[in-house]
Design a protein around this motif. Structure first.
Motif, PDB file in Angstrom:
ATOM      1  N   LEU A  84       0.841  -1.181   0.000  1.00 23.11           N
ATOM      2  CA  LEU A  84       0.000   0.000   0.000  1.00 23.11           C
ATOM      3  C   LEU A  84       0.886   1.243   0.000  1.00 23.11           C
ATOM      4  O   LEU A  84       1.883   1.307   0.721  1.00 23.11           O
ATOM      5  CB  LEU A  84      -0.896   0.008   1.234  1.00 23.11           C
ATOM      6  N   HIS A  85       0.536   2.217  -0.817  1.00 19.49           N
ATOM      7  CA  HIS A  85       1.362   3.408  -0.929  1.00 19.49           C
ATOM      8  C   HIS A  85       0.473   4.623  -1.164  1.00 19.49           C
ATOM      9  O   HIS A  85      -0.711   4.505  -1.431  1.00 19.49           O
ATOM     10  CB  HIS A  85       2.351   3.270  -2.094  1.00 19.49           C
ATOM     11  N   ARG A  86       1.060   5.789  -1.025  1.00 20.12           N
ATOM     12  CA  ARG A  86       0.359   7.042  -1.319  1.00 20.12           C
ATOM     13  C   ARG A  86       1.302   7.933  -2.102  1.00 20.12           C
ATOM     14  O   ARG A  86       2.493   7.656  -2.237  1.00 20.12           O
ATOM     15  CB  ARG A  86      -0.092   7.716  -0.032  1.00 20.12           C
ATOM     16  N   HIS A  87       0.783   9.061  -2.623  1.00 16.96           N
ATOM     17  CA  HIS A  87       1.553   9.922  -3.502  1.00 16.96           C
ATOM     18  C   HIS A  87       1.662  11.338  -2.944  1.00 16.96           C
ATOM     19  O   HIS A  87       0.938  11.690  -2.011  1.00 16.96           O
ATOM     20  CB  HIS A  87       0.880  10.009  -4.878  1.00 16.96           C
ATOM     21  N   ASP A  88       2.517  12.131  -3.566  1.00 18.08           N
ATOM     22  CA  ASP A  88       2.527  13.562  -3.258  1.00 18.08           C
ATOM     23  C   ASP A  88       1.818  14.337  -4.373  1.00 18.08           C
ATOM     24  O   ASP A  88       2.084  15.495  -4.618  1.00 18.08           O
ATOM     25  CB  ASP A  88       3.957  14.076  -3.053  1.00 18.08           C
ATOM     26  N   PHE A  89       0.886  13.664  -5.057  1.00 17.97           N
ATOM     27  CA  PHE A  89       0.140  14.274  -6.158  1.00 17.97           C
ATOM     28  C   PHE A  89      -1.256  13.661  -6.208  1.00 17.97           C
ATOM     29  O   PHE A  89      -1.549  12.698  -5.505  1.00 17.97           O
ATOM     30  CB  PHE A  89       0.859  14.042  -7.492  1.00 17.97           C
ATOM     31  N   TYR A  90      -2.113  14.233  -7.026  1.00 15.37           N
ATOM     32  CA  TYR A  90      -3.452  13.691  -7.255  1.00 15.37           C
ATOM     33  C   TYR A  90      -3.375  12.698  -8.413  1.00 15.37           C
ATOM     34  O   TYR A  90      -2.648  12.921  -9.379  1.00 15.37           O
ATOM     35  CB  TYR A  90      -4.443  14.806  -7.593  1.00 15.37           C
ATOM     36  N   GLU A  91      -4.162  11.628  -8.329  1.00 17.44           N
ATOM     37  CA  GLU A  91      -4.097  10.601  -9.370  1.00 17.44           C
ATOM     38  C   GLU A  91      -5.501  10.204  -9.828  1.00 17.44           C
ATOM     39  O   GLU A  91      -6.359   9.871  -9.018  1.00 17.44           O
ATOM     40  CB  GLU A  91      -3.357   9.369  -8.856  1.00 17.44           C
TER      41      GLU A  91
END
Length: 363
Positions: free
Chosen positions: A89-96
């Motif tokens: 599981l991961h997250r971003h520093d942007f919108y996707e």
């Protein structure tokens, strides 16, 4: 106009279209850059993924295109298995924005499994933990935006204000709330369920992805403005309730989430090599509870989650230093060099020496 990631499209087709700027990466570079793409360099990025579960040689085809760089990679079945085991599981520093071009896919979003059929979409903010499941055949497009780019896009001058404004308050609220709060723990996303026929989706949604890709790959006078216009058209269509049903979802912060984030930071700081006793002393929780929290958010044991960061550090040391492998083993707290070799090969599909040699050749 070609079809994005068509199953019959060859690598040479992409190279030909991009005038040689697309780069085929070796598997060791894929492992470093693909599984957890947290950071976005530049205003936006298009990222396409095609999964062929029945193909041993091209099980996964990935194409990435942005104003900064272009990349084309393929993984065979064995390489994809390694990549899947490393992915968490991961997250971003942007919108996707994820768009399912063909087939279907499941996504694990905050430990809940969500199904996305052909034509459906999902827009995530920067804090939502998620992971795609590569089960059956699919073709997927990911459109990734920096927050700065989206704000500039929405705040750009309009000559025909009433006609050019996006009618949906939902998108404006989504963007404004995330921009104003921007909290580490604020998590929300929007699901888009198609109300139109597959033909309409292909002619209107899929077509705009292809046109944006074409402008990135073959830029000319006015490409920036044409891309911005198509981005706004795409957002407008998705948030039009005649075409898509929008379902906003929100996750509130939890003590477990904050504890998991702290565990992750602690493991990164110590290259993943932390004993159970050290974790208990630092966090003042039992090892069993810390294990439970880690498994809940990653599906991995504490040891396996820590080993992921350890193997990443090993790669960095192999590439950026001339340290003997025996010294790297010692720095990463491996008393048994044979065991280090075994774990490294599990994660990267090759020995540390071969990994170093290949990367030095590339660099």
């Amino acid at each position: 106009m070609f079809s994005i990631l068509d199953t019959n499209t060859s690598q040479n087709h992409y190279f030909g279209m991009s005038s040689g700027i697309l780069n085929q990466l070796p598997f060791n570079e894929i492992i470093k850059s693909i599984p957890e793409q947290h950071h976005l360099d530049g205003p936006f990025n298009l990222y396409f993924s095609t999964h062929h579960p029945d193909s041993s040689e091209t099980a996964l085809i990935i194409m990435q295109s942005s104003p900064i760089q272009n990349m084309y990679v393929t993984l065979n079945a064995k390489e994809m298995d390694i990549q899947s085991r490393m992915s968490t599981l991961h997250r971003h520093d942007f919108y996707e924005l994820m768009f399912v071009i063909d087939g279907d896919i499941y996504q694990n979003i905050e430990n809940l499994r969500h199904y996305y059929p052909q034509g459906s979409c999902c827009l995530m903010n920067k804090n939502v933990f998620h992971q795609e499941e590569y089960g059956g055949y699919h073709r997927i497009a990911f459109l990734q935006f920096s927050e700065e780019y989206l704000l500039q896009l929405m705040e750009a001058p309009r000559y025909f204000t009433k006609k050019e404004n996006i009618k949906s308050n939902l998108f404006n609220d989504f963007l404004n709330i995330n921009h104003k709060k921007n909290y580490f723990s604020d998590k929300n996303y929007i699901d888009f369920i198609p109300l139109e026929t597959p033909m309409w989706i292909d002619q209107n949604i899929h077509d705009r992805f292809e046109k944006i890709l074409w402008e990135i790959q073959s830029p000319s006078m006015g490409s920036t403005f044409r891309i911005n216009a198509m981005m706004l058209e795409l957002i407008s269509l998705l948030f039009d309730n005649k075409h898509y049903h929008n379902t906003p979802l929100h996750f509130t912060s939890s003590a477990e989430q904050e504890l998991f984030d702290s565990i992750t930071r602690f493991l990164v700081q110590h290259n993943g090599r932390v004993s159970r006793k050290e974790l208990e002393t630092h966090f003042h929780y039992s090892g069993d509870y810390l294990y439970k929290i880690t498994q809940k958010f990653t599906g991995l044991s504490l040891f396996d989650y820590g080993m992921k960061f350890c193997m990443q550090k090993a790669c960095d040391l192999l590439i950026t230093t001339a340290m003997p492998i025996a010294d790297i083993c010692q720095q990463l707290s491996f008393s048994n060099q044979t065991y280090f070799f075994k774990k490294f090969k599990e994660y990267h599909g090759m020995s540390p020496a071969k990994y170093r040699k290949l990367n030095r050749l590339q660099n």
